[in-house]
Design an enzyme around this catalytic site. Structure first.
Site, mmCIF file in Angstrom:
data_model
loop_
_atom_site.group_PDB
_atom_site.id
_atom_site.type_symbol
_atom_site.label_atom_id
_atom_site.label_comp_id
_atom_site.label_asym_id
_atom_site.label_seq_id
_atom_site.Cartn_x
_atom_site.Cartn_y
_atom_site.Cartn_z
ATOM 1 N N HIS A 1 43.833 33.589 39.679
ATOM 2 C CA HIS A 1 44.510 34.105 38.480
ATOM 3 C C HIS A 1 45.803 34.819 38.895
ATOM 4 C CE1 HIS A 1 44.417 36.444 34.495
ATOM 5 N NE2 HIS A 1 45.243 37.171 35.230
ATOM 6 N N GLU A 2 45.705 35.649 39.933
ATOM 7 C CA GLU A 2 46.886 36.409 40.382
ATOM 8 C C GLU A 2 47.926 35.490 41.017
ATOM 9 O OE1 GLU A 2 46.964 39.131 39.134
ATOM 10 O OE2 GLU A 2 44.849 39.590 38.869
ATOM 11 N N HIS B 1 50.145 34.029 38.542
ATOM 12 C CA HIS B 1 51.231 34.910 38.086
ATOM 13 C C HIS B 1 52.485 34.739 38.949
ATOM 14 C CE1 HIS B 1 49.575 37.330 34.840
ATOM 15 N NE2 HIS B 1 48.495 37.656 35.531
ATOM 16 N N GLN C 1 53.948 41.537 37.015
ATOM 17 C CA GLN C 1 53.439 42.204 35.809
ATOM 18 C C GLN C 1 54.043 43.596 35.618
ATOM 19 O OE1 GLN C 1 49.145 41.066 36.851
ATOM 20 N NE2 GLN C 1 49.101 41.059 34.618
ATOM 21 N N GLY D 1 42.826 43.314 38.954
ATOM 22 C CA GLY D 1 43.860 42.669 39.755
ATOM 23 C C GLY D 1 45.213 42.872 39.107
ATOM 24 N N CYS E 1 43.714 39.098 30.716
ATOM 25 C CA CYS E 1 44.909 39.407 31.505
ATOM 26 C C CYS E 1 45.580 40.627 30.904
ATOM 27 C CB CYS E 1 45.860 38.212 31.486
ATOM 28 S SG CYS E 1 47.360 38.492 32.444
ATOM 29 N N LEU E 2 45.970 41.553 31.766
ATOM 30 C CA LEU E 2 46.623 42.767 31.271
ATOM 31 C C LEU E 2 47.945 42.440 30.577
ATOM 32 C CD1 LEU E 2 45.904 45.088 34.328
ATOM 33 C CD2 LEU E 2 44.822 45.193 32.072
#
Ligand code: GNR
Ligand code: NI
Length: 216
Positions: free
Chosen positions: A136-137, A140, A51, A46, A94-95
């Site tokens: 989660h997204e 962000h 990001q 995702g 998480c990236l």
């Protein structure tokens, strides 16, 4: 399509609240194409636009396990219309928080409303990993990262553990084993204050050494 740089903690941009998309046009679709390519390249399942430094309410996901059979999903201006009382726990990463993973509780099911790749209004009922990822997204988009859910209790315990480990680490640093590791992977970053108390530690234990990574 272009692979973009993924912002990482502590970049203040990640804490920004993203703005709604007003019109789904080709410039928005270009951002989504770039996000998807960046996500596959990372690789991740995702990605939120913030990001890659774009503060717009755009999410891409692909939770399919098979790289041969891609199943990209696009969500613009997502809104939660239902979240279940029952929770599910997933090990999240998480990236934008490289190298850190933690079990996080979230509602097991959620229903959302959003605009798709073409700008059409859609609804989705999700559960399991999909529900976790969407939430989660969506965090962000509010400037929230999964590490924000780690309780202060847990962080305090970690600080205590760091304090307990301090002498052990300092002894290790005197030994050849430790200096070899220090040189090899710079694994033993530990900050002490003038009273020789641990402030924090960053990746100071490393898988190769068999120790636990307690970075925080
Ligand atoms: O790649 C990712 N994996 C993942 C695993 C469990 C819960 C959430 C995620 S999302 C993450 C990619 C990412 O950072 N998206 O923002
Ligand atoms: Ni993330």
């Amino acid at each position: 399509m272009t692979i973009r740089k993924i912002l990482t903690e502590p970049d203040p941009f990640l804490r920004q609240k993203s703005e709604p998309v007003e019109k789904v046009d080709d410039s928005i679709r270009k951002i989504m194409d770039d996000m998807l390519e960046t996500m596959y390249d990372a690789p991740g399942i995702g990605l939120a636009a913030i990001q890659i430094g774009v503060p717009k309410r755009i999410i891409v996901l692909d939770i399919s396990k098979n790289p041969e059979k891609k199943e990209p999903m696009y969500f613009i201006n997502p809104e939660k219309i239902y979240t279940s009382k029952d929770q599910a726990t997933y090990e999240e990463g998480c990236l934008s928080v490289p190298g850190q993973f933690a079990e996080i509780d979230r509602p097991d099911k959620c229903h959302i409303k959003y605009l798709d790749y073409n700008g059409d209004s859609k609804e989705l009922k999700a559960n399991g990993l999909l529900a976790t990822c969407i939430q989660h997204e969506m965090d962000h988009l509010e400037g929230i990262l999964f590490i924000d859910y780690l309780s202060s209790e847990k962080i305090e315990i970690n600080a205590e553990e760091l304090e307990k480990d301090k002498d052990y680490i300092l002894n290790m640093l005197k030994s050849e084993v430790a200096s070899a590791h220090w040189g090899k992977d710079e694994a033993m970053g530990i900050r002490l204050n003038y009273d020789n108390q641990v402030i924090d530690a960053l990746n100071y234990f490393d898988e190769a050494t068999g120790f636990i990574n307690k970075s925080q």
